[in-house]
Enzyme design. Structure first.
Site, PDB file in Angstrom:
ATOM      1  N   LYS A 174       0.875  -1.180   0.000  1.00 27.55           N
ATOM      2  CA  LYS A 174       0.000   0.000   0.000  1.00 27.55           C
ATOM      3  C   LYS A 174       0.906   1.222   0.000  1.00 27.55           C
ATOM      4  O   LYS A 174       1.537   1.547   1.003  1.00 27.55           O
ATOM      5  CB  LYS A 174      -0.883   0.047   1.249  1.00 27.55           C
ATOM      6  CG  LYS A 174      -1.921   1.165   1.146  1.00 27.55           C
ATOM      7  CD  LYS A 174      -2.355   1.742   2.464  1.00 27.55           C
ATOM      8  CE  LYS A 174      -1.500   2.848   2.983  1.00 27.55           C
ATOM      9  NZ  LYS A 174      -1.449   4.094   2.168  1.00 27.55           N
ATOM     10  N   VAL A 231       1.911   6.240  13.952  1.00 30.13           N
ATOM     11  CA  VAL A 231       1.270   5.130  13.222  1.00 30.13           C
ATOM     12  C   VAL A 231       2.015   3.821  13.515  1.00 30.13           C
ATOM     13  O   VAL A 231       1.407   2.756  13.648  1.00 30.13           O
ATOM     14  CB  VAL A 231       1.204   5.439  11.705  1.00 30.13           C
ATOM     15  CG1 VAL A 231       0.650   4.249  10.941  1.00 30.13           C
ATOM     16  CG2 VAL A 231       0.340   6.672  11.449  1.00 30.13           C
ATOM     17  N   GLU A 249      10.237   1.240  10.746  1.00 26.38           N
ATOM     18  CA  GLU A 249      11.255   2.291  10.531  1.00 26.38           C
ATOM     19  C   GLU A 249      10.529   3.612  10.736  1.00 26.38           C
ATOM     20  O   GLU A 249       9.690   3.984   9.911  1.00 26.38           O
ATOM     21  CB  GLU A 249      11.791   2.227   9.099  1.00 26.38           C
ATOM     22  CG  GLU A 249      12.546   0.973   8.753  1.00 26.38           C
ATOM     23  CD  GLU A 249      13.917   0.932   9.388  1.00 26.38           C
ATOM     24  OE1 GLU A 249      14.383   1.963   9.902  1.00 26.38           O
ATOM     25  OE2 GLU A 249      14.514  -0.145   9.391  1.00 26.38           O
ATOM     26  N   CYS A 283      13.503  11.315   7.010  1.00 25.13           N
ATOM     27  CA  CYS A 283      13.616  10.743   8.360  1.00 25.13           C
ATOM     28  C   CYS A 283      14.998  11.026   8.921  1.00 25.13           C
ATOM     29  O   CYS A 283      15.182  11.098  10.126  1.00 25.13           O
ATOM     30  CB  CYS A 283      13.351   9.252   8.316  1.00 25.13           C
ATOM     31  SG  CYS A 283      14.338   8.419   7.080  1.00 25.13           S
ATOM     32  N   GLU A 384       9.734  15.759  16.052  1.00 23.91           N
ATOM     33  CA  GLU A 384      10.040  15.750  14.622  1.00 23.91           C
ATOM     34  C   GLU A 384       9.153  16.785  13.932  1.00 23.91           C
ATOM     35  O   GLU A 384       7.932  16.747  14.070  1.00 23.91           O
ATOM     36  CB  GLU A 384       9.764  14.358  14.048  1.00 23.91           C
ATOM     37  CG  GLU A 384      10.195  14.227  12.609  1.00 23.91           C
ATOM     38  CD  GLU A 384       9.952  12.834  12.037  1.00 23.91           C
ATOM     39  OE1 GLU A 384       8.847  12.292  12.224  1.00 23.91           O
ATOM     40  OE2 GLU A 384      10.879  12.297  11.388  1.00 23.91           O
TER      41      GLU A 384
HETATM   42  P1  NAD Z   1       2.623   8.264   8.132  1.00 21.37           P
HETATM   43  O1  NAD Z   1       2.914   7.473   9.355  1.00 21.37           O
HETATM   44  O2  NAD Z   1       1.560   9.292   8.210  1.00 21.37           O
HETATM   45  O3  NAD Z   1       2.194   7.295   6.934  1.00 21.37           O
HETATM   46  C1  NAD Z   1       3.010   6.234   6.501  1.00 21.37           C
HETATM   47  C2  NAD Z   1       2.136   5.192   5.812  1.00 21.37           C
HETATM   48  O4  NAD Z   1       1.248   4.617   6.765  1.00 21.37           O
HETATM   49  C3  NAD Z   1       1.254   5.761   4.692  1.00 21.37           C
HETATM   50  O5  NAD Z   1       1.201   4.833   3.634  1.00 21.37           O
HETATM   51  C4  NAD Z   1      -0.092   5.881   5.390  1.00 21.37           C
HETATM   52  O6  NAD Z   1      -1.183   5.846   4.484  1.00 21.37           O
HETATM   53  C5  NAD Z   1      -0.078   4.649   6.284  1.00 21.37           C
HETATM   54  N1  NAD Z   1      -0.989   4.687   7.442  1.00 21.37           N
HETATM   55  C6  NAD Z   1      -1.478   5.776   8.087  1.00 21.37           C
HETATM   56  N2  NAD Z   1      -2.307   5.385   9.094  1.00 21.37           N
HETATM   57  C7  NAD Z   1      -2.321   4.026   9.087  1.00 21.37           C
HETATM   58  C8  NAD Z   1      -2.971   3.032   9.891  1.00 21.37           C
HETATM   59  N3  NAD Z   1      -3.782   3.356  10.895  1.00 21.37           N
HETATM   60  N4  NAD Z   1      -2.747   1.735   9.615  1.00 21.37           N
HETATM   61  C9  NAD Z   1      -1.917   1.375   8.611  1.00 21.37           C
HETATM   62  N5  NAD Z   1      -1.298   2.264   7.806  1.00 21.37           N
HETATM   63  C10 NAD Z   1      -1.476   3.576   8.044  1.00 21.37           C
HETATM   64  O7  NAD Z   1       4.008   8.890   7.643  1.00 21.37           O
HETATM   65  P2  NAD Z   1       4.282   9.827   6.398  1.00 21.37           P
HETATM   66  O8  NAD Z   1       3.735  11.188   6.694  1.00 21.37           O
HETATM   67  O9  NAD Z   1       3.882   9.154   5.129  1.00 21.37           O
HETATM   68  O10 NAD Z   1       5.895   9.867   6.409  1.00 21.37           O
HETATM   69  C11 NAD Z   1       6.620  10.688   7.260  1.00 21.37           C
HETATM   70  C12 NAD Z   1       7.130   9.907   8.466  1.00 21.37           C
HETATM   71  O11 NAD Z   1       7.859   8.768   8.026  1.00 21.37           O
HETATM   72  C13 NAD Z   1       8.111  10.708   9.300  1.00 21.37           C
HETATM   73  O12 NAD Z   1       7.842  10.480  10.663  1.00 21.37           O
HETATM   74  C14 NAD Z   1       9.456  10.123   8.911  1.00 21.37           C
HETATM   75  O13 NAD Z   1      10.482  10.278   9.865  1.00 21.37           O
HETATM   76  C15 NAD Z   1       9.110   8.702   8.702  1.00 21.37           C
HETATM   77  N6  NAD Z   1      10.106   8.039   7.860  1.00 21.37           N
HETATM   78  C16 NAD Z   1      10.955   7.147   8.449  1.00 21.37           C
HETATM   79  C17 NAD Z   1      11.937   6.522   7.692  1.00 21.37           C
HETATM   80  C18 NAD Z   1      12.872   5.512   8.307  1.00 21.37           C
HETATM   81  O14 NAD Z   1      13.422   4.712   7.578  1.00 21.37           O
HETATM   82  N7  NAD Z   1      13.087   5.521   9.609  1.00 21.37           N
HETATM   83  C19 NAD Z   1      12.053   6.820   6.338  1.00 21.37           C
HETATM   84  C20 NAD Z   1      11.180   7.753   5.774  1.00 21.37           C
HETATM   85  C21 NAD Z   1      10.194   8.345   6.548  1.00 21.37           C
END
Ligand code: NAD
Length: 495
Positions: A174, A231, A249, A283, A384
């Site tokens: 997804k 999440v 991650e 991130c 963050e």
């Molecule tokens: P997010 O947590 O809002 O969403 C990530 C994914 O989860 C999306 O596909 C979203 O649709 C899905 N999602 C949201 N709610 C959900 C639920 N209840 N159940 C299952 N899936 C759900 O994050 P974002 O805004 O897309 O990305 C930014 C975040 O990602 C930042 O916190 C960043 O630090 C982190 N990030 C971490 C890494 C790493 O490797 N550590 C890499 C890139 C981004």
């Protein structure tokens, strides 16, 4: 180019069963990027059923043959690198030099994982009884449910998809709601590379519907998630209840330390790239800058001047260095943190405003921002922000710098600039983070080293490198007894 995208299920491109769709628009100029299925649990269920059915066949394909498909996918990605990268810039805004890097990371992962198909090393070891042989081998897990964020639309999906497929798992992904186009591109490539129907499936849709449906699905064996810590917690809760393997991650609050003996010009280039690259939406972005007091004022002058000179604009034009934030909501969040910083008493030295010059008024641009006089207890030093906001903290010496760096609930990336080799090695030992760069910015991971963080950044898994197979495989221990008699371990052993 058609703007209409579909799900990829059992080797066919199909709409959501409900027929519902959702539009995505370019965060730089509001142009239409595409129309995507707004899927529901029923679409996800069908994809998982296809993946389950394909698993029985895919796991029997020898790993080197599975890996050849990934190699082919890497070759196709290389041929289409420019087209993929430009679409990615339209989709989420970062400048095209960076989206090329994102696509390249996918290509690197493809070739690295293609090689892993001939390794997937297990272990052989002596055993305690005569005429007996012991080994441990990696076996696939089954169906992998992958949930990805929008800031690395190609790199992060490929970090998960390619090792999962090489390991013999089948996949349902997804993509993030802001960046499904890049994942659909990946689907076309895997299809053309000859990955059989059902082995790789895409279901576009929101986290609340499709994401949640993955978490609760009894036929999903492993969930690999990259996204926010909030999440991630939810995913771990539901996954824990269902005894699923979950790899997380999550977020970061990464810091760059600059000590008084550092090459300041080099450290400046590092922090500009770390803090404002991808408009701070990484991130691993540099969100805190920890300066030794002896060079604090001089470095701050250099920083503010250089950050003010960064050129903002549509990332497809190569004369710009910083693109927009991904959405209006993300820009509001960033702006609200600027208000928090001011209320907390930090000094706003640069930015703190929307950028709306010329064509940029159509997009979600935000000026590179610097806060001075930040204290470790302030929210802008702890949470963050995910935007172009840098918090500068002043410290007395290297020990205090490391203490301040470690005073965080996150632990993804970190960086220290110094010419003192003894101090640098001590820092590597003492810094609490999954990644430490010496004389480099907090950004710059390569695909063949483990990637991930400590504390609230994750749950101990590492993507990249061969360590990713600890997410996508199960260990099986195998004993061969060729003695022709019953031999009892721990009992029939001669002391
Ligand atoms: P997010 O947590 O809002 O969403 C990530 C994914 O989860 C999306 O596909 C979203 O649709 C899905 N999602 C949201 N709610 C959900 C639920 N209840 N159940 C299952 N899936 C759900 O994050 P974002 O805004 O897309 O990305 C930014 C975040 O990602 C930042 O916190 C960043 O630090 C982190 N990030 C971490 C890494 C790493 O490797 N550590 C890499 C890139 C981004």
């Amino acid at each position: 180019m058609s703007h209409h995208f579909q799900n990829y299920v059992a080797g066919k491109w199909v709409p959501a069963k409900s027929g519902k769709t959702v539009e995505n628009r370019n965060p730089a100029d509001d142009g239409l990027v595409g129309v995507f299925p707004d899927s529901a649990a029923e679409d996800l269920n069908e994809a998982v059923a296809a993946a389950r059915d394909a698993y029985g066949r895919w796991r029997k394909v020898p790993a080197p043959a599975r890996a050849l498909k990934i190699q082919r996918a890497g070759e196709l990605m290389r041929e289409r690198k420019e087209e993929i990268s430009r679409q990615m810039t339209r989709e989420m805004g970062k400048v095209v030099a960076e989206t090329r890097g994102d696509t390249q990371e996918g290509i690197d992962t493809a070739f690295y994982m293609a090689g892993e198909g001939r390794r997937l090393f297990g272990v052989t070891t002596p055993v305690e009884l005569p005429d007996k042989f012991g080994m441990a081998v990696r076996r696939p897990i089954g169906v992998a449910g992958l949930i990805t964020p929008w800031n690395f639309p190609m790199a992060i999906p490929t970090w998960k998809v390619f090792p999962a497929l090489v390991a013999g798992d089948t996949v349902v992904i997804k993509p993030a709601t802001y960046t499904p186009a890049t994942v659909c591109e990946l689907g076309l490539i895997l299809e053309e590379a000859g990955v059989p129907p059902g082995v790789f499936n895409i279901v576009c849709g929101s986290g609340g519907t499709v994401g949640e449906a993955i978490l609760g699905h009894p036929d999903v064996d492993v969930i690999s998630f990259t996204g926010s810590s909030a999440v991630g917690r939810r995913i771990n809760e539901v996954g824990g209840k269902n005894l699923k393997r979950v790899s997380l991650e999550l977020g970061g609050k990464n810091a760059q330390i600059v000590l008084a003996d550092a090459d300041l010009d080099l450290a400046l280039e590092g922090v500009l790239w770390g803090a404002y690259g991808t408009t701070g939406q990484r991130c691993t972005a540099t969100s805190r800058l920890i300066l030794e007091e002896k060079i604090h004022d001089e470095f701050v002058n250099m920083l503010v001047g250089a950050a003010a000179a960064l050129k903002l604009g549509n990332g497809l034009d190569e004369s710009f260095q910083v693109g927009p934030l991904v959405s209006a909501a993300q820009r509001e969040t960033v702006h609200s943190y600027v208000d928090v910083g001011k209320e907390e008493g930090a000094e706003l030295a640069l930015g703190g405003e929307f950028y709306e010059e010329g064509e940029c008024k159509k997009g979600f641009f935000y000026k590179p921002t610097v806060f001075l006089g930040v204290k470790p207890t302030m929210r802008i030093a702890r949470e963050e922000i995910f935007g172009p906001v840098l918090s500068v903290l002043k410290v007395g010496d290297a020990d205090e710098a490391i203490r301040v760096l470690n005073d965080s609930s996150y632990g993804l990336s970190s960086s220290i600039y110094t010419r003192d080799v003894n101090l640098a090695f001590r820092a590597v030992e003492d810094i609490e983070a999954g990644i430490t760069y010496v004389n480099g910015p907090t950004i710059g991971a390569e695909v063949h080293l483990p990637f991930g963080g400590v504390k609230d950044t994750g749950n101990g898994h590492r993507e990249g490198s061969f360590t990713v197979f600890d997410i996508f495989t199960e260990w099986k221990s195998v004993y061969f007894d060729y003695s022709g008699k019953l031999q009892r371990a721990q009992i029939d052993v001669e002391e």
